[in-house]
Design a protein around this motif. Sequence first.
Motif, PDB file in Angstrom:
ATOM      1  N   ARG A  29      32.536  36.986 -16.481  1.00 53.36           N
ATOM      2  CA  ARG A  29      34.013  37.232 -16.215  1.00 53.36           C
ATOM      3  C   ARG A  29      34.088  39.006 -16.645  1.00 53.36           C
ATOM      4  O   ARG A  29      35.057  39.631 -15.649  1.00 53.36           O
ATOM      5  N   ALA A  30      32.600  39.649 -16.640  1.00 53.34           N
ATOM      6  CA  ALA A  30      33.138  40.946 -16.357  1.00 53.34           C
ATOM      7  C   ALA A  30      33.187  41.335 -15.208  1.00 53.34           C
ATOM      8  O   ALA A  30      33.565  42.484 -14.562  1.00 53.34           O
ATOM      9  N   TRP A  31      32.896  40.605 -14.181  1.00 53.25           N
ATOM     10  CA  TRP A  31      32.194  40.939 -13.080  1.00 53.25           C
ATOM     11  C   TRP A  31      33.892  40.116 -11.758  1.00 53.25           C
ATOM     12  O   TRP A  31      34.770  41.368 -11.605  1.00 53.25           O
ATOM     13  N   PHE A  32      34.020  39.512 -12.661  1.00 51.31           N
ATOM     14  CA  PHE A  32      35.592  39.139 -12.084  1.00 51.31           C
ATOM     15  C   PHE A  32      36.789  39.039 -12.754  1.00 51.31           C
ATOM     16  O   PHE A  32      37.376  37.686 -13.784  1.00 51.31           O
ATOM     17  N   THR A  33      37.139  39.861 -13.147  1.00 52.52           N
ATOM     18  CA  THR A  33      38.236  40.921 -14.054  1.00 52.52           C
ATOM     19  C   THR A  33      39.665  40.744 -12.591  1.00 52.52           C
ATOM     20  O   THR A  33      39.632  40.746 -11.590  1.00 52.52           O
ATOM     21  N   PRO A  34      40.884  40.694 -13.747  1.00 51.58           N
ATOM     22  CA  PRO A  34      42.039  40.676 -12.742  1.00 51.58           C
ATOM     23  C   PRO A  34      42.069  41.936 -12.096  1.00 51.58           C
ATOM     24  O   PRO A  34      42.806  41.486 -10.431  1.00 51.58           O
ATOM     25  N   ALA A  35      41.660  43.001 -11.362  1.00 54.10           N
ATOM     26  CA  ALA A  35      41.889  44.220 -11.364  1.00 54.10           C
ATOM     27  C   ALA A  35      40.793  43.580  -9.684  1.00 54.10           C
ATOM     28  O   ALA A  35      40.931  43.753  -8.487  1.00 54.10           O
ATOM     29  N   TRP A  36      39.581  42.738 -10.432  1.00 56.63           N
ATOM     30  CA  TRP A  36      38.833  42.193  -8.629  1.00 56.63           C
ATOM     31  C   TRP A  36      39.839  40.936  -7.724  1.00 56.63           C
ATOM     32  O   TRP A  36      39.809  41.576  -6.809  1.00 56.63           O
ATOM     33  N   PHE A  37      40.673  40.292  -8.527  1.00 57.01           N
ATOM     34  CA  PHE A  37      41.345  39.255  -7.759  1.00 57.01           C
ATOM     35  C   PHE A  37      42.326  40.178  -6.623  1.00 57.01           C
ATOM     36  O   PHE A  37      42.988  40.265  -5.691  1.00 57.01           O
ATOM     37  N   GLU A  38      43.045  41.602  -7.441  1.00 50.40           N
ATOM     38  CA  GLU A  38      44.033  41.810  -7.084  1.00 50.40           C
ATOM     39  C   GLU A  38      43.884  42.822  -6.034  1.00 50.40           C
ATOM     40  O   GLU A  38      44.318  42.226  -5.252  1.00 50.40           O
ATOM     41  N   ARG A  39      42.610  42.928  -6.228  1.00 52.52           N
ATOM     42  CA  ARG A  39      41.797  44.196  -4.945  1.00 52.52           C
ATOM     43  C   ARG A  39      41.365  43.208  -3.719  1.00 52.52           C
ATOM     44  O   ARG A  39      41.686  43.769  -2.563  1.00 52.52           O
TER      45      ARG A  39
ATOM     46  N   ARG B 138      43.926  35.562  -1.462  1.00 52.26           N
ATOM     47  CA  ARG B 138      43.623  35.379  -3.040  1.00 52.26           C
ATOM     48  C   ARG B 138      42.563  35.173  -2.609  1.00 52.26           C
ATOM     49  O   ARG B 138      42.110  33.960  -1.988  1.00 52.26           O
ATOM     50  N   GLY B 139      41.014  35.553  -2.852  1.00 52.49           N
ATOM     51  CA  GLY B 139      39.971  35.039  -3.521  1.00 52.49           C
ATOM     52  C   GLY B 139      40.465  33.945  -4.243  1.00 52.49           C
ATOM     53  O   GLY B 139      40.193  33.858  -5.277  1.00 52.49           O
ATOM     54  N   ASP B 140      38.967  32.833  -3.891  1.00 46.42           N
ATOM     55  CA  ASP B 140      38.732  31.706  -4.690  1.00 46.42           C
ATOM     56  C   ASP B 140      37.548  31.745  -5.276  1.00 46.42           C
ATOM     57  O   ASP B 140      36.526  31.631  -4.590  1.00 46.42           O
ATOM     58  N   VAL B 141      37.391  31.560  -6.590  1.00 42.09           N
ATOM     59  CA  VAL B 141      36.239  31.282  -7.251  1.00 42.09           C
ATOM     60  C   VAL B 141      36.989  30.413  -8.449  1.00 42.09           C
ATOM     61  O   VAL B 141      37.191  30.315  -9.290  1.00 42.09           O
ATOM     62  N   ALA B 142      35.071  29.618  -8.401  1.00 39.07           N
ATOM     63  CA  ALA B 142      35.587  28.488  -9.251  1.00 39.07           C
ATOM     64  C   ALA B 142      34.323  28.336 -10.108  1.00 39.07           C
ATOM     65  O   ALA B 142      32.869  29.222  -9.879  1.00 39.07           O
ATOM     66  N   PHE B 143      34.297  28.625 -11.423  1.00 36.29           N
ATOM     67  CA  PHE B 143      32.924  28.132 -12.605  1.00 36.29           C
ATOM     68  C   PHE B 143      32.610  27.285 -13.062  1.00 36.29           C
ATOM     69  O   PHE B 143      33.582  26.040 -13.019  1.00 36.29           O
ATOM     70  N   PHE B 144      31.744  26.754 -13.168  1.00 36.34           N
ATOM     71  CA  PHE B 144      30.781  25.921 -13.418  1.00 36.34           C
ATOM     72  C   PHE B 144      29.580  26.623 -14.148  1.00 36.34           C
ATOM     73  O   PHE B 144      29.000  27.022 -14.321  1.00 36.34           O
ATOM     74  N   GLU B 145      29.366  25.604 -15.322  1.00 32.42           N
ATOM     75  CA  GLU B 145      29.111  25.806 -16.664  1.00 32.42           C
ATOM     76  C   GLU B 145      27.224  25.025 -16.014  1.00 32.42           C
ATOM     77  O   GLU B 145      27.309  23.552 -16.037  1.00 32.42           O
TER      78      GLU B 145
END
Length: 252
Positions: free
Chosen positions: A101-111, A119-126
């Motif tokens: 989460r520290a890397w994929f912040t709202p600012a990351w998506f905006e940039r 828009r970049g697509d980011v999927a999280f997997f536990e």
Amino acid sequence: MNRYLRTTLVSAAMCAVTLHGPAARAQPATGEGYAPGARVVTIVRIPTPWYAPRFLVVRRMRESMPLYQSIDGLMHKTYSLSRPDGQFGGIYLWKDLASARAWFTPAWFERVEQERGARGDVAFFEVVRVVEAGNGGPPTGGSDQAAVATLIEVGRPMSTDGADLMSAAATWQGAQGLLRTCVVRTPQGGVGAVALWQDEASARAWLTGERGERIAREYGEPARITWFDAPILMPGKDARTVASGAREGTKP
């Protein structure tokens, strides 16, 4: 074009497991509800501009490596190109959800949206289990043009008792050409695995028709497989903790 390709590039991979049990709660793509301290895989896909040939995209990936090697909590990154659309990005293995989460912040998506026009697509997997290859896992860094990754997903909810997870992980141990598998819970609460292979032939030899038929019988639906070319494999700042957890047989 240079401005478009200089920014964040990410990696991806695959899922396939044999699990049974009661329904599990579907999880949001941002990781709420994950087990405390669980490792996390993120798969990023960003549309590649029509004017950017593959060799240039891979070159820009290589130029970005120093940036990713300095990120706290990143254990491994596989730079990737998804098939068949050729979207670029990567598969990240993080030591925990907070690091991702520290890397994929709202600012990351905006940039990404401002610089790439999409828009970049980011999927999280536990991650519930990491299976390393007997040779110590992925190479220590640099290019491996033949490597591929696969994301294998099954919609059926994951068991909560843990026994089937151990069985699923064991099935990967003898896979020839396997570099690493992360047995995961999908964002929808289903089961899967993100796997990295030394080459496509190894992946296809393991993902045989017989194995696919078995998954379909046990889950009532066929597995969904997404393929990625993996031109660059890169250990992260916290790479040393991946193998130690796998050797000890601990849940991440």
